[in-house]
Design an enzyme around this catalytic site. Structure first.
Site, PDB file in Angstrom:
ATOM      1  N   CYS A  84      -5.317   5.348  -4.025  1.00 30.78           N
ATOM      2  CA  CYS A  84      -4.500   4.141  -3.948  1.00 30.78           C
ATOM      3  C   CYS A  84      -3.118   4.506  -4.454  1.00 30.78           C
ATOM      4  O   CYS A  84      -2.962   4.897  -5.620  1.00 30.78           O
ATOM      5  CB  CYS A  84      -5.114   3.020  -4.792  1.00 30.78           C
ATOM      6  SG  CYS A  84      -4.108   1.514  -4.859  1.00 30.78           S
ATOM      7  N   CYS A  88       0.857  -1.181   0.000  1.00 30.25           N
ATOM      8  CA  CYS A  88       0.000   0.000   0.000  1.00 30.25           C
ATOM      9  C   CYS A  88       0.893   1.229   0.000  1.00 30.25           C
ATOM     10  O   CYS A  88       1.593   1.497   0.977  1.00 30.25           O
ATOM     11  CB  CYS A  88      -0.921   0.011   1.209  1.00 30.25           C
ATOM     12  SG  CYS A  88      -1.969   1.482   1.303  1.00 30.25           S
TER      13      CYS A  88
END
Length: 305
Positions: free
Chosen positions: A247, A99
């Site tokens: 994201c 991430c």
């Protein structure tokens, strides 16, 4: 249920047993990068809790709990020269591979909790080590490593060995030309001639691509419109979490595909505009990728689990 001590100290993150409500109180920090928000547990001394995946699914529910895109544990480094390890869980409790927004927030958390360094080395369980540089107040640049468009690195089946650029895919009753990129986790990028989908359309299309048989382990999905060679507008459907405001690895994947298709330049900052904010990506000549963006604490708190 047998009585437990009223206060069980686990260094850095604390779990306190409450006899009144027959539950545990878990201390956490909520952080976000461009609106991509996670619940953070400092587990550097105690290790990753056995119930972390269950807590991720329980606590990530918006309007019913803390609400987040998932839960991230800040664990001891895997190697002695590292500062910590990021272990992330998606909102459905599945473990995530990487991430980009989350790892910047881990660096920010460490910086504000005793690791006063301008360069922080973070390990991950599945995506290797990432080096992060502090480039301003609450702002970090992450070295995201090299990308891959090979099917085996995603994985993807039935689309050829790669590079997986502009290959046909049928999903949700639509015929797509998709490009697939691994940034340590898998991404399917769709360039659009119009504004990227949002709301119900994003959910329908994103879920159909995420769960397509071509992607046996699921995939993150980015819908991208090129505003200019250095500006991309993007919406995101994250594997295991659904629609998110941003994201980091998805922004990297969008910029990579833009570069490989000749839409965007290498070695030049590319602004990827997401619903929660803007992230800046540079794709270097050696195929490594740099990601720059904010990392901020929202609040600290306790929650019953």
């Amino acid at each position: 249920m047998s009585a437990l001590p009223s206060s069980v100290e686990m260094q850095f993150h604390r779990i306190v047993w409450s006899e009144e409500c027959d539950a545990m109180k878990l201390e956490f920090t909520k952080m976000q990068g461009a609106g991509n928000d996670y619940i953070y547990l400092d587990c550097r001394h105690s290790g990753v809790p056995a119930d972390a995946a269950q807590w991720a699914a329980l606590l990530s529910r918006r309007r019913f709990s803390v609400g987040a895109d998932g839960l991230i544990c800040i664990a001891p480094p895997q190697l002695s020269d590292g500062d910590a390890t990021m272990v992330m869980f998606n909102a459905d409790g599945s473990e995530g591979a990487m991430c980009g927004n989350g790892i910047r927030c881990v660096a920010e958390y460490l910086y504000t909790h005793g690791v006063q360094k301008e360069l922080i080395e973070l390990d991950t369980r599945q995506a290797g080590r990432k080096t992060l540089y502090r480039v301003g107040e609450h702002r970090w640049r992450a070295g995201m490593g090299r990308f891959s468009t090979r099917a085996a690195d995603l994985p993807a089946v039935g689309l050829g060995a790669g590079p997986l650029l502009e290959v046909p895919l049928v999903a949700a009753g639509q015929s797509w030309q998709v490009s697939c990129v691994s940034m340590g986790n898998p991404h399917c990028v769709v360039f659009c001639n119009e504004a990227p989908p949002a709301g119900v359309q994003l959910a329908d299309w994103g879920a159909a691509v995420e769960n397509h048989p071509a992607f046996p382990q699921g995939i993150n999905v980015e819908f991208v419109q090129a505003e200019s060679p250095t500006s991309l507008t993007t919406t995101v459907w994250e594997r295991g979490s659904g629609a998110t405001l941003a994201c980091g690895t998805g922004a990297c994947a969008a910029a990579v595909v833009g570069v490989l298709r000749g839409i965007c330049p290498r070695e030049t900052p590319i602004d990827v505009r997401l619903p929660g904010g803007t992230l800046t990506v540079r794709v270097l000549q050696d195929d490594t990728v740099l990601l720059t963006g904010p990392a901020e604490t929202v609040f600290d708190g306790y929650v019953e689990v």
